[in-house]
Enzyme design. Structure first.
Site, PDB file in Angstrom:
ATOM      1  N   ASP A  25       0.914  -1.032   0.060  1.00  0.00           N
ATOM      2  CA  ASP A  25      -0.026   0.098   0.098  1.00  0.00           C
ATOM      3  C   ASP A  25       0.838   1.248  -0.134  1.00  0.00           C
ATOM      4  O   ASP A  25       1.509   1.632   1.116  1.00  0.00           O
ATOM      5  CB  ASP A  25      -0.715  -0.120   1.257  1.00  0.00           C
ATOM      6  CG  ASP A  25      -1.764   1.294   1.349  1.00  0.00           C
ATOM      7  OD1 ASP A  25      -1.764   1.952   0.487  1.00  0.00           O
ATOM      8  OD2 ASP A  25      -2.402   1.411   2.533  1.00  0.00           O
ATOM      9  N   LYS A  87       3.526  10.930  -3.647  1.00  0.00           N
ATOM     10  CA  LYS A  87       2.165  10.254  -4.217  1.00  0.00           C
ATOM     11  C   LYS A  87       1.195  11.295  -4.843  1.00  0.00           C
ATOM     12  O   LYS A  87       0.807  11.147  -6.030  1.00  0.00           O
ATOM     13  CB  LYS A  87       1.363   9.556  -3.187  1.00  0.00           C
ATOM     14  CG  LYS A  87       0.217   8.698  -4.146  1.00  0.00           C
ATOM     15  CD  LYS A  87      -0.211   7.645  -2.849  1.00  0.00           C
ATOM     16  CE  LYS A  87      -1.692   7.020  -3.539  1.00  0.00           C
ATOM     17  NZ  LYS A  87      -2.028   6.047  -2.427  1.00  0.00           N
ATOM     18  N   GLU A 186      -7.256   0.445  -4.466  1.00  0.00           N
ATOM     19  CA  GLU A 186      -7.392   0.296  -2.902  1.00  0.00           C
ATOM     20  C   GLU A 186      -8.679  -0.208  -2.330  1.00  0.00           C
ATOM     21  O   GLU A 186      -8.706  -1.178  -1.309  1.00  0.00           O
ATOM     22  CB  GLU A 186      -6.841   1.738  -2.196  1.00  0.00           C
ATOM     23  CG  GLU A 186      -5.527   2.193  -2.606  1.00  0.00           C
ATOM     24  CD  GLU A 186      -5.353   3.570  -2.521  1.00  0.00           C
ATOM     25  OE1 GLU A 186      -6.281   4.384  -2.114  1.00  0.00           O
ATOM     26  OE2 GLU A 186      -4.054   3.943  -2.613  1.00  0.00           O
ATOM     27  N   ASP A 208     -14.000   4.972   2.601  1.00  0.00           N
ATOM     28  CA  ASP A 208     -12.501   5.186   3.064  1.00  0.00           C
ATOM     29  C   ASP A 208     -12.492   6.538   3.381  1.00  0.00           C
ATOM     30  O   ASP A 208     -12.314   7.618   2.395  1.00  0.00           O
ATOM     31  CB  ASP A 208     -11.621   4.993   1.829  1.00  0.00           C
ATOM     32  CG  ASP A 208     -10.133   4.992   2.047  1.00  0.00           C
ATOM     33  OD1 ASP A 208      -9.692   5.687   3.176  1.00  0.00           O
ATOM     34  OD2 ASP A 208      -9.240   4.654   1.086  1.00  0.00           O
TER      35      ASP A 208
END
Ligand code: AMP
Length: 625
Positions: A25, A87, A186, A208
């Site tokens: 992850d 990211k 994800e 999430d």
């Protein structure tokens, strides 16, 4: 006593010969690596027992690179060479980054081919290189833990990641010496972690809610096939907003001014975060707040009060939930499972309101910070061949429509947004002009009608088309998106078999906020876009009609038309040209029809003339002997 399985010689690939693989992850703030051991997926800690690796990289002048907590602690002393949140820049262009860059302590510079780089003491580095350091670190941790090289890894990416962002993630993994078997969304990984793929069918919502972002995904299981139907979210909504709301409440209670200094605000935010996390385990929290003048304020906050402060924030997450359900065409009562991901879902109130919304008890048993890495490890275990009888197949969706530029700058969608991948779609096109031997192909991404409002992904040309009349060539353009979400486009001409292709690996990408903006804009501008599209279409048609008619007039106008007839056609052309100067597409359309009417007789005479010519030719050839 535990029974040991003993490997017999000459048994070849005995079923118990385990192949190492891992799930990674790669997060904005923290990253994790997990693997399946003895049938159990678990995240791997470092020597100090820490599972989460802060996604921070520190570069020193002497060339040493540190990653994680150690790098994070260097941020204050050496901010320009301590890179975090990379990211957010993976697969982004210089312009995207310049906009974000104003809040960043480090310098971005333009690299080759629009690749942005960060200036550091060791040179200019791309976000791909920086991310690869995090992956190298996890790769090392993995090798030390399992005592060998993994055969392959699965890396998770946000469902919103577009082509360039996925490609950049893959490139970073390659640089880190990892064999990437698959990129996995994800939310999909989180659902796998809960073993929801073991059911035969059902609709799953993955909620999430992290520190700074919120994402919702609607997944569907159907006869063992796992599919992402739709995704939505808010890239500026998270636990930080809850902290801010609590901090504001404290300021009002403690009589702290709105214009409190930066230092005081920072401390208040930290206090608020601590109080919030405490209230996840307790009914009430008591605390001391230090004011700027050195005095203290003693406060207490209970859950009821907390709910009044934060409920509006939590309810904001339900708006994208509704939108995603809408996009997926799924009624709320068809959602059977709700999976919780992200630190903010530890809050009992979040669980309660989300449970009430979906009318389901959400799944919360797995640590919401580790659930994605665990699901990725389980998927990697299957891909590497440790579960030969597993027939789980994962499908994800593309976040924005993919299409081609057409004449007049119009975008033609080939694969609409939220189509499940892998997918291949083809469409036939033809040439626009007589004798046209090349075709420019422009691949675009976005929801809007005009190419200028979409994002350009790639351009290439198909050459060597045999010269034919306009409209006679058959060119098949195929869009293929593989399981990782990477696009390749192939153009194929049927007569000659010539082919031209491109893998879309542009040097920059979009963030989830931009994806959301593009979708929103396409809705807001739908009417306007349709008008603009119609206008362009009519203009293209008008040009085509006038061009063809003028060529015909030049060839046969004098023989076949009287001066009055010729004048009528010329007037109709002038009228059409005049209408094209305005912005009302329906007028252009009417003028095209008028021109067609006034030239019908001329067209009929031309046809007669050419038939007579053909017949007279045939007479000579066929009957002359
Ligand atoms: P993530 O981005 O998924 O790591 O989530 C981080 C967010 O989760 C931060 O806003 C944290 O304050 C929040 N968080 C972590 N643990 C808890 C907890 N026990 N209760 C409430 N919020 C939490």
């Amino acid at each position: 006593m535990a029974l040991l399985q003993i490997s017999e010689p000459n048994q070849g690939d005995a079923p118990h010969q385990h192949r190492f693989s891992a799930g990674i992850d790669l997060g904005t703030t923290n990253s994790l690596v997990a693997t399946v051991r003895s049938g159990m997926a678990e995240t791997l800690p470092d020597a100090q027992g820490r599972h989460l690796l802060p996604s921070v990289v520190h570069y020193r002048r002497d060339g040493t690179v540190t990653v994680g907590a150690q790098a994070k602690s260097a941020a204050q002393g050496d901010p320009l060479n301590t890179l975090s949140s990379t990211k957010r820049f993976l697969g982004r262009g210089v312009n995207d980054i310049k906009r974000l860059g104003t809040q960043l302590p480090y310098h971005f510079v333009d690299g080759e081919k629009g690749m942005p780089k960060v200036r550091t003491v060791v040179g200019d580095l791309s976000p791909v290189e920086v991310s690869s350091e995090i992956l190298k670190h996890l790769h090392q941790r993995l090798k030390e833990s399992v005592g060998g090289e993994p055969e392959g890894v699965v890396i998770t990416v946000p469902a919103y990641f577009d082509e360039p962002q996925r490609q950049a993630t893959k490139d970073a993994a390659l640089l880190a010496g990892l064999n990437v078997m698959r990129l996995l969304n994800e939310p999909t990984a989180a659902a796998i972690a809960y073993g929801l793929d073991q059911k035969s069918e059902g609709v799953i919502a993955v909620y999430d809610f992290g520190g700074g972002t919120f994402d919702i995904s609607i997944l569907r299981l159907n006869r063992g096939v796992f599919e992402v139907l739709a995704t939505s979210g808010d890239s500026a909504l998270g636990g930080d907003d809850i902290d801010r709301a609590i901090a504001t409440w404290i300021m009002a209670q403690a009589g702290i001014d709105d214009d409190a200094g930066h230092h005081q605000m920072r401390r208040l935010m930290d206090d608020a975060c601590r109080i919030k996390e405490e209230l996840s385990d307790r009914e009430e929290s008591e605390f001391l707040i230090e004011k700027e003048d050195g005095t203290f304020w003693e406060g207490r906050l209970n859950r009821q009060q907390l709910h009044r402060i934060i409920d509006t924030i939590i309810r904001k997450t339900l708006v994208p939930c509704r939108r995603a359900l809408n996009d997926a065409g799924i009624a709320l009562n068809r959602v059977e499972d709700v999976v919780m991901v992200g630190g903010s879902t530890r809050m009992p109130r979040v669980r309660q309101l989300v449970g009430a919304f979906f009318q389901r008890e959400p799944h919360v048993a797995i640590d919401p910070d580790r659930v994605v890495a665990i699901g990725a490890a389980m998927q990697a275990d299957i891909l590497v061949g440790n579960k030969p009888d597993s027939d789980m197949l994962l499908l994800d969706v593309i976040p924005l429509s993919l299409g081609l530029e057409m004449m007049g700058g119009l975008a033609e969608k080939i694969i609409p947004r939220n189509t499940t991948i892998p997918v291949a779609r083809a469409q036939e096109f033809t040439t626009y002009k007589d004798g046209q031997t090349a075709m420019a192909i422009h691949v675009v991404q976005g929801e809007r009608e005009l190419v200028s409002d979409c994002r350009s992904l790639a351009r290439f040309e198909l050459r060597g088309i045999p010269a034919m009349a306009a409209g006679a060539a058959r060119i098949r353009v195929t869009f293929q998106v593989d399981a990782d979400g990477l696009l390749s486009v192939v153009a194929h001409e049927a007569v000659t078999g010539i082919e031209s292709r491109i893998e879309v690996k542009p040097s920059y990408g979009l963030g989830d906020d931009e994806v959301a903006r593009m979708i929103q804009e396409s809705m807001a501008h739908a009417r306007e876009d349709m008008d603009a599209r119609n206008l362009r279409e009519q203009n293209v048609e008008a040009d085509r009609v006038v061009e063809a008619l003028e060529a015909a007039l030049a060839a046969d106008g004098e023989q076949l038309l009287s001066p009055q007839e010729r004048q009528a056609i010329d007037d109709a052309i002038a009228h059409l040209r005049q209408s094209q100067k305005g912005s009302d597409w329906s007028r252009v359309k009417e003028a095209i029809s008028a021109l067609n009417r006034s030239s019908t007789e001329f067209a009929a005479r031309r046809m007669n003339a050419s038939i007579q010519l053909a017949l007279s030719g045939q007479n000579v050839d066929t009957f002359g002997e």
